[in-house]
Write an enzyme that holds these catalytic residues in place. Structure first.
Site: not given
Ligand SMILES: [Zn+2]
Ligand SMILES: [Zn+2]
Length: 424
Positions: A98, A164-165, A396
């Site tokens: 993702d 995952e986020e 990020h």
């Molecule tokens: Zn991340």
């Molecule tokens: Zn990551």
């Protein structure tokens, strides 16, 4: 440097980087493909639980390799099963797929211009954590291993994991849901490996830690109840703001006075406090929310237990009431020490001993931890920072940048760790 000396160094160097000689041809053939896949995925990022096209691309690739493929696992996850020519153990390899709601600021030929909607807002979408590289690397591993079934004693399960986020609010997803849907069963997985690219680690370097590697993340909510009164007459009420201050103070002493910080790090953070409306009213209540980060199961239990005891007790001491609720977000990314010991020689052989380095624990969290709660696992970090540069751009962020030249080492490492694990 004299010529003879550099020749000796070159020889030592090539010995140190020895990989399975039978696979050299396959590694040479796969690098450009992996880079190309990575760039395509980078240019077409999708948010958590919305990885439809990414999943399609992965499934198509795995099917073309002749793998048994499951789609729609935990919404958009894809699982591929590769059976070796001999029976044996089952190893799982995991990549998360993702992207994040971030506008990309890099000037790249494969820059993402994708936009989407997140929580009702228009957002850019970018692979700002490098999950595009994880996906491409694992697609590459699947291709190399599927061409070498004769060398596999057992089964390799390729897990391409969505979200995952974290799934959007109100949805389930990620590793937890995959485990719930039985991804580690049938065939039952004996051990799992995963990696994370790192923008701050130079290409060619692998970093790892045995034991608690990334923290368990928990959130907590505290509700304090007092008694409202005029701001000029505090003695006629119970002040929830003062009680909140005492609670924050108390919580920090759990870390500073009761936790053995020489063992592992631990954090309690109050991130928000809400109470009151104007200067001359002592309000009736206060609410606080925050996060707890731990790297050791016993420390986590102790910290949780003491928070549950302390919060109502402090409120009571000052004439009020308080409740606390603690929720798990992710568990401890815990690298099984025996498995680390077992796989370290493989990593050192592939990357070169001096390029495999230990690192400190990270208080950030990873949902790979949910797989490791079920089976022994090893999660490590792969260098993605351009060699020779000194500036790196954090995960990020809009400027996050990964150098493609680091990907092949990821392919080689996961491939050879799988073969060695199954053949040992
Ligand atoms: Zn991340
Ligand atoms: Zn990551």
């Amino acid at each position: 440097m004299n010529k003879c000396y550099s020749l000796v160094l070159l020889l030592i160097g090539s010995l140190a980087f020895a990989q399975n000689p039978n696979l050299n041809k396959d590694y040479r053939a796969i690098e450009n493909k992996v880079i190309e896949w990575r760039r395509e995925i980078h240019q077409n990022p999708e948010l958590s639980n919305r990885e439809f096209k990414t999943a399609e691309k992965i499934a198509k690739h795995l099917k073309s390799l002749g793998l048994e493929v499951q789609t729609g696992v935990a919404h958009t996850g894809v699982v591929g099963i590769l059976k070796g020519e001999q029976d044996g153990k089952v190893i799982a390899l995991r990549a998360d797929i993702d992207a994040l709601p971030v506008y990309e600021r890099n000037d790249l030929p494969y820059k993402s211009n994708v936009t989407s909607e997140f929580l009702g807002e228009k957002v850019g979408v970018m692979h700002a954590c490098g999950h595009d590289t994880h996906t491409a690397i694992l697609m590459g591993v699947a291709e190399v291993l599927s061409k070498n079934k004769d060398k596999i004693k057992g089964t390799v399960k390729f897990i391409f994991q969505p979200a995952e986020e974290g799934p959007p609010p109100g949805e389930e997803g990620g590793a937890l849901l995959m485990v719930k849907e039985g991804v580690l069963k049938n065939p039952d997985v004996d051990a799992i490996f995963g990696l994370h690219i790192n923008s701050n680690t130079p290409v060619g370097i692998i970093r790892y830690k045995s034991g608690g590697t990334m923290a368990a993340a928990q959130s907590f909510t505290i509700n304090v109840k007092g008694k409202q009164s005029h701001g000029s007459q505090p003695w006629s009420g119970v002040d929830p703001i003062l009680i909140s201050a005492k609670i924050i103070d108390g919580l920090q002493t759990i870390i500073s006075r009761e936790t053995d910080l020489t063992n592992e790090a631990a954090v309690i953070t109050v991130g928000k406090i809400k109470s009151g409306v104007r200067f001359n009213i002592i309000p009736e209540s206060a609410e606080m929310i925050g996060t707890i980060r731990t790297l050791d199961y016993d420390m986590k239990d102790h910290i949780n237990k003491r928070m549950m005891e302390m919060v109502p007790a402090i409120a009571k001491a000052f004439g009020g009431d308080a409740t606390i609720e603690i929720k798990d977000a992710t568990d401890i990314t815990y690298n099984d020490p025996a498995l680390v010991e077992q796989m370290l020689p493989t990593m050192q052989r592939i990357a070169g001993a001096s390029n495999v380095q230990t690192q400190k624990a990270v208080t950030g969290a990873e949902d790979f931890s949910y797989f490791q709660r079920e089976v022994p696992g090893f999660f490590f970090f792969l260098g993605g920072m351009t060699p020779g540069t000194t500036e790196s751009f954090p995960h990020h962020t809009p400027d996050f940048l990964i150098d493609d030249s680091g990907l092949l080492l990821g392919v080689k490492t996961l491939t050879e760790m799988s073969l060695d694990y199954l053949n040992q």
